[in-house]
Design a protein around this motif. Structure first.
Motif, short mmCIF file in Angstrom:
data_model
loop_
_atom_site.label_atom_id
_atom_site.label_comp_id
_atom_site.label_asym_id
_atom_site.label_seq_id
_atom_site.Cartn_x
_atom_site.Cartn_y
_atom_site.Cartn_z
N THR A 21 0.82 -1.20 0.02
CA THR A 21 0.07 0.14 0.09
C THR A 21 0.94 1.11 -0.09
N THR A 100 -16.13 8.29 3.27
CA THR A 100 -14.76 7.79 2.65
C THR A 100 -14.80 6.28 2.24
N ASN A 101 -15.49 5.37 2.85
CA ASN A 101 -15.91 4.07 2.29
C ASN A 101 -16.62 4.17 0.83
N CYS A 104 -13.80 5.70 -1.73
CA CYS A 104 -12.70 4.55 -1.88
C CYS A 104 -13.47 3.45 -3.00
N HIS A 105 -14.53 3.02 -2.81
CA HIS A 105 -15.12 2.08 -3.43
C HIS A 105 -15.39 2.33 -4.98
N SER A 108 -11.93 3.02 -6.88
CA SER A 108 -11.47 1.88 -7.09
C SER A 108 -12.09 0.96 -8.28
N THR A 139 -4.74 7.70 4.33
CA THR A 139 -5.80 6.47 4.28
C THR A 139 -5.99 6.45 3.01
N LEU A 140 -6.61 7.46 2.48
CA LEU A 140 -7.20 7.47 0.75
C LEU A 140 -5.84 6.96 -0.03
N ARG A 143 -5.77 3.23 0.40
CA ARG A 143 -7.07 2.28 0.31
C ARG A 143 -7.31 2.42 -1.39
N VAL A 144 -6.93 3.58 -1.85
CA VAL A 144 -7.35 3.59 -3.66
C VAL A 144 -6.15 3.26 -4.31
#
Length: 212
Positions: A21, A100-101, A104-105, A108, A139-140, A143-144
């Motif tokens: 990551t 945020t979720n 990111c979803h 992606s 965090t982004l 996660r992305v």
């Protein structure tokens, strides 16, 4: 611009092979009015056009995402800006975690490969909102699966890269300086002349006299 495009291509190649990551990023830094936002816009435009030519207009693909840091930024307001760019419906009662979720979803799922964040010098990590928003950026980025490109005024001297939070971000990002194009010395005047001649050659004007 050429240096930024070259460095961006190298960073994308490194990140394509990166399985963890801790992906690499870029920071475009310089004084006000030196072309940082213009550089981000041109990088995004060039990449978006090349990707759409390569993929032939694939439905639902969003190669590039862009957000400008609000003056009084919080982790929630940052992801709200990204959500609006991606067309994600957001209402005030949604929590920061939910937005945020969703961001990111969607990024992606739509295979976003570049995320541009402008005006990052506004993230003052000496304040609680600024520190929390800096953590949100991290965090982004984890996660992305995209390459993050940040831009701001003299970022290397700003609180964003200070302290333990800043050290981690600085270790992952290469800083590109955009110094002002001065016109004082003979060498600087020659650079100006070269720039103006290139612009003159690119314009399509009827009966335009070329620069001598």
């Amino acid at each position: 611009m050429e240096q930024a495009l070259t460095q961006l291509r190298l960073t994308l190649l490194v990140n394509n092979r990166q399985r963890g990551t801790a992906r690499r990023g870029l920071i475009v830094s310089g004084p006000p009015g030196a072309g940082k936002s213009t550089t981000l816009a041109e990088l995004g435009r060039s990449f978006e056009l090349s990707e759409r030519r390569r993929l032939g207009g694939r439905e639902g693909y969003m190669p590039v995402a862009f957000a400008s840091i609000p003056p009084t930024c919080t982790p929630k307001s940052l992801v709200q800006v990204l959500a609006r760019f991606a067309g994600i419906p957001v209402h005030e009662r949604m929590t920061e975690n939910a937005i945020t979720n969703a961001v990111c979803h969607v990024l992606s799922e739509r295979r976003t490969r570049l995320v541009f964040l402008d005006d990052v010098h506004l993230l003052n990590t000496r304040t609680r909102p600024g520190a929390d928003t800096s953590d949100q950026v991290k965090t982004l980025a984890e996660r992305v699966p995209a390459t993050f490109v940040l831009a701001g005024v003299d970022v290397e001297h700003s609180p964003l890269l200070a302290g333990p939070r800043g050290a981690q971000l600085a270790a992952r990002c290469k800083i590109l300086r955009t110094p002002p194009l001065l016109n004082g010395t003979p060498a600087q005047k020659a650079e100006w002349r070269e720039l103006l001649q290139a612009m003159d050659g690119a314009l399509r004007l009827v009966l335009q006299r070329s620069l001598p």
